[in-house]
Design an enzyme around this catalytic site. Structure first.
Site, mmCIF file in Angstrom:
data_model
loop_
_atom_site.group_PDB
_atom_site.id
_atom_site.type_symbol
_atom_site.label_atom_id
_atom_site.label_comp_id
_atom_site.label_asym_id
_atom_site.label_seq_id
_atom_site.Cartn_x
_atom_site.Cartn_y
_atom_site.Cartn_z
ATOM 1 C CG HIS A 244 4.953 5.051 -5.698
ATOM 2 N ND1 HIS A 244 4.878 3.819 -6.305
ATOM 3 C CD2 HIS A 244 4.414 5.939 -6.564
ATOM 4 C CE1 HIS A 244 4.325 3.957 -7.506
ATOM 5 N NE2 HIS A 244 4.022 5.235 -7.666
ATOM 6 C CG HIS B 179 -1.455 5.746 -7.859
ATOM 7 N ND1 HIS B 179 -0.790 5.400 -6.709
ATOM 8 C CD2 HIS B 179 -0.492 5.857 -8.816
ATOM 9 C CE1 HIS B 179 0.496 5.305 -6.947
ATOM 10 N NE2 HIS B 179 0.704 5.589 -8.219
ATOM 11 C CG ASN C 162 -3.613 1.124 -7.121
ATOM 12 O OD1 ASN C 162 -3.522 -0.048 -7.458
ATOM 13 N ND2 ASN C 162 -4.738 1.808 -7.234
ATOM 14 N NE ARG D 14 -8.446 -6.571 16.102
ATOM 15 C CZ ARG D 14 -8.996 -7.674 15.591
ATOM 16 N NH1 ARG D 14 -8.531 -8.159 14.436
ATOM 17 N NH2 ARG D 14 -9.979 -8.286 16.210
ATOM 18 C CG ASP E 40 -8.247 0.807 -14.573
ATOM 19 O OD1 ASP E 40 -8.600 0.586 -13.398
ATOM 20 O OD2 ASP E 40 -7.081 0.611 -14.980
ATOM 21 C CG ASP F 157 -0.785 6.068 -13.073
ATOM 22 O OD1 ASP F 157 0.222 6.633 -13.557
ATOM 23 O OD2 ASP F 157 -0.697 5.130 -12.245
#
Length: 375
Positions: free
Chosen positions: A190, A211, A214, A222, A243, A269
């Site tokens: 995150h 993950h 994500n 670049r 998935d 997850d």
């Protein structure tokens, strides 16, 4: 107990025709033509190590952050039906009191084991993340990385935290990574970190990424971003949700090829809706709508998954990934990511006798944990 005539993924993950001898809770011998009083014929079957899910919030209506022994037991019983023999209940960005409660409960479930899959320790996803990349986490509970706070948490729970997430661009992240990496696996998650910041974080001690693709900066020709930094560092393992929704099958094929056999880690997850029908569910105090098996917040943000490792393995087989790498990614690689590959994750003499007996169509025939068939 002797398991005979199956094709077995041996300790090198070669698929070979052999027999298995199990003594008490351990693999004893792995060789052809074994004999014994209790012999089970598994002709036509494939035997794989038990699957290891190190990133799972919930399933079957239960969630780690419920903070109850019943919730963990519900998860453990459901996971065993999917071939998962070991797992890390995963917290998220919720009030610190709730995290402490969850840690206490998981510790109890390790000291006094629940029925089903083995509880290996906690994956702590949040609260030390970036509010800009919070995904389905609640921004109001995001916290600045605090090494002393984490050290206290780790000590108070008896050291059961196997993995902790951090956005390395956050204030105080340098000290956090340096110290936390001495206690457990530290994962980049995150995060708005660009290629250079991610590369520095890996040098500081981050060896894992939550993950992949994500809630992180993507790959561009670049600006390689966090994803590019992962691809460019041979010491970092990457979780991948397989998935077919979180990541396109073509990108899955590319990622597995670039990362190689040792660095890919399949995770679910999943949230409490996994294994249940479409509908409305809670995730960290936020309402999630599951439609056609896909979980989203009201604003459309993807909110975890409803999958499991068995279905992900089937997906990857269908997507054309190499079977050897698929099985490694669901077994020995996640075990290594949490420092437990000396005990679980492969079929090897002396290791815990955890295995999944599969039919040729990758449906489950039997599941064994610690030398006992439980499914």
């Amino acid at each position: 107990m002797i398991l005979k005539n199956a094709e077995v993924f041996n300790q090198d993950f070669d698929l070979v025709q052999t027999d298995l001898s199990i003594h008490e809770d351990r693999f004893a011998e792995i060789a052809p033509c074994l004999s014994g009083e209790e012999a089970i014929d598994l002709s036509g079957c494939i035997v794989a190590p038990g699957f290891v899910d190190i990133h799972i919030h919930g399933c079957a209506g239960a969630d780690t952050c419920d903070g109850t022994r019943g919730a963990i037991e519900t998860m453990a019983k459901h996971l065993i039906t999917k071939g998962v023999t070991s797992f890390c209940p995963t917290t998220m960005t919720v009030p610190m009191t709730q995290i402490r409660s969850a840690l206490s409960v998981v510790r109890d479930c390790m000291e006094h084991p629940v029925e089903g899959a083995r509880v290996c320790g906690v994956n702590m996803e949040g609260p030390y993340i970036s509010a800009h990349r919070k995904g389905a986490q609640d921004e109001s509970y995001v916290r600045t990385p605090d090494w002393k706070e984490f050290e206290e948490l780790f000590r108070d729970c008896g050291g059961i935290i196997k993995l902790v997430d951090i956005a390395p661009e956050q204030e105080n992240a340098d000290a956090f990574i340096e110290h936390a990496a001495k206690l457990c696996t530290v994962s980049m998650a995150h995060t708005d970190a660009d290629y250079d910041r991610a590369k520095t974080a890996f040098e500081q001690g981050i060896t894992h990424v939550t993950h992949l693709f994500n809630a992180m900066t993507g790959l561009n020709h670049r600006t390689p971003g966090g994803v590019g930094a992962v691809f460019d560092n041979s010491d970092v393992k990457a979780e991948i949700i397989c998935d077919g929704f979180h990541i396109h099958p073509a990108v899955l094929r590319l990622s597995f090829r670039v990362l190689g056999e040792d660095r890919t880690v399949i995770v679910s997850d999943s949230l409490r809706a996994a294994g249940l029908a479409d509908g409305l569910y809670d995730l960290g105090g936020q309402q999630v709508c599951v439609k056609d098996g896909r979980a989203r917040l009201a604003d459309g943000t993807i909110a975890g998954s409803t999958t499991n490792l068995l279905d992900e393995i089937r997906n990857l087989v269908r997507f054309g990934l190499p079977l050897r790498q698929i099985v490694r990614s669901a077994t020995i690689n996640p075990a290594a990511a949490i420092g437990m590959d000396d005990r679980i994750g492969s079929i090897k003499k002396g290791k815990s006798a955890d295995l999944v007996v599969l039919n040729r169509d990758f449906t489950i025939r039997k599941v064994m944990v610690s030398g006992k068939f439980v499914s």
